[in-house]
Scaffold this motif. Structure first.
Motif, mmCIF file in Angstrom:
data_model
loop_
_atom_site.group_PDB
_atom_site.id
_atom_site.type_symbol
_atom_site.label_atom_id
_atom_site.label_comp_id
_atom_site.label_asym_id
_atom_site.label_seq_id
_atom_site.Cartn_x
_atom_site.Cartn_y
_atom_site.Cartn_z
ATOM 1 N N GLU A 44 0.855 -1.182 0.000
ATOM 2 C CA GLU A 44 0.000 0.000 0.000
ATOM 3 C C GLU A 44 0.886 1.225 0.000
ATOM 4 O O GLU A 44 2.025 1.179 0.474
ATOM 5 C CB GLU A 44 -0.877 0.034 1.256
ATOM 6 N N ALA A 45 0.352 2.331 -0.497
ATOM 7 C CA ALA A 45 1.116 3.577 -0.521
ATOM 8 C C ALA A 45 0.195 4.761 -0.305
ATOM 9 O O ALA A 45 -0.978 4.727 -0.681
ATOM 10 C CB ALA A 45 1.824 3.737 -1.865
ATOM 11 N N TYR A 46 0.737 5.790 0.298
ATOM 12 C CA TYR A 46 0.107 7.106 0.299
ATOM 13 C C TYR A 46 0.643 7.729 -0.982
ATOM 14 O O TYR A 46 1.681 8.378 -0.990
ATOM 15 C CB TYR A 46 0.529 7.859 1.550
ATOM 16 N N GLU A 47 -0.052 7.451 -2.085
ATOM 17 C CA GLU A 47 0.515 7.643 -3.419
ATOM 18 C C GLU A 47 0.984 9.056 -3.712
ATOM 19 O O GLU A 47 2.078 9.244 -4.246
ATOM 20 C CB GLU A 47 -0.478 7.187 -4.495
ATOM 21 N N GLU A 48 0.178 10.055 -3.405
ATOM 22 C CA GLU A 48 0.561 11.434 -3.737
ATOM 23 C C GLU A 48 1.855 11.830 -3.032
ATOM 24 O O GLU A 48 2.778 12.368 -3.647
ATOM 25 C CB GLU A 48 -0.571 12.384 -3.346
ATOM 26 N N VAL A 49 1.949 11.538 -1.747
ATOM 27 C CA VAL A 49 3.149 11.881 -0.977
ATOM 28 C C VAL A 49 4.326 11.013 -1.412
ATOM 29 O O VAL A 49 5.437 11.506 -1.595
ATOM 30 C CB VAL A 49 2.884 11.736 0.539
ATOM 31 N N PRO A 114 6.301 6.696 2.172
ATOM 32 C CA PRO A 114 5.107 6.013 2.710
ATOM 33 C C PRO A 114 4.546 4.926 1.790
ATOM 34 O O PRO A 114 3.529 5.085 1.130
ATOM 35 C CB PRO A 114 4.115 7.165 2.919
ATOM 36 N N TRP A 116 4.014 0.666 2.262
ATOM 37 C CA TRP A 116 4.036 -0.349 3.299
ATOM 38 C C TRP A 116 3.831 -1.737 2.716
ATOM 39 O O TRP A 116 3.101 -1.907 1.746
ATOM 40 C CB TRP A 116 2.948 -0.049 4.322
ATOM 41 N N PRO A 133 1.119 0.822 7.875
ATOM 42 C CA PRO A 133 0.345 2.040 8.067
ATOM 43 C C PRO A 133 -0.726 1.933 9.145
ATOM 44 O O PRO A 133 -1.249 2.938 9.572
ATOM 45 C CB PRO A 133 -0.323 2.232 6.706
ATOM 46 N N HIS A 134 -1.070 0.729 9.581
ATOM 47 C CA HIS A 134 -2.267 0.568 10.396
ATOM 48 C C HIS A 134 -2.029 -0.053 11.766
ATOM 49 O O HIS A 134 -2.915 -0.655 12.316
ATOM 50 C CB HIS A 134 -3.282 -0.309 9.666
#
Length: 140
Positions: A44-49, A114, A116, A133-134
């Motif tokens: 998973e990714a916080y794609e924009e960041v 970011p 994961w 992330p969780h």
């Protein structure tokens, strides 16, 4: 190319695209899902960041190591053992710069972009410590 994507990439094409006038070295890093008693890996990714951070890492590597070309492609989603996770392709005039640039990129990514990883086993799954992330990294 800087990308976070589900699809795999044509590494041969990336290598060809990295060759510019004056290129003396192309270094390829291909991180794959390793068989550590897992079935699959979920990323998973916080794609924009994450994309912005990868772009900054590529810019810094280019400046610090005199690179001609940088590709960073990080895959997300469910991947099976043997599939590509992270592909880094750099080119430079000489091999020391190309190796140093590639190493710099992977080390900077590991410091905290970011993205994961969750390892999926027969007994469930567990976030890779320090990269989830969780929660606290305990099995789910």
């Amino acid at each position: 190319m800087i990308a976070i994507q589900h699809e795999d990439v044509d590494i041969g094409r990336l290598i060809n695209d990295a060759k510019r006038a004056g290129t003396g070295a192309v270094v390829v890093f291909d991180g794959v899902v390793r068989d550590d008693d897992i079935r699959e890996m979920e990323l998973e990714a916080y794609e924009e960041v994450a994309r912005r951070e990868l772009e900054k890492i590529a810019e810094d590597a280019t400046r610090l190591h005199d690179l001609f070309h940088v590709d960073i492609i990080h895959r997300i989603g469910r991947l099976s053992v043997g599939e590509n996770i992270l592909i880094i392709v750099v080119s430079a005039g000489h091999r020391p710069e190309a190796y140093a640039g590639s190493r710099y990129i992977i080390e900077e990514i590991k410091k905290g972009v970011p993205i994961w990883k969750k390892e999926l086993t027969r007994d469930g799954g567990r976030w890779v410590p320090g990269e989830h992330p969780h929660g606290s990294g305990k099995s789910e």
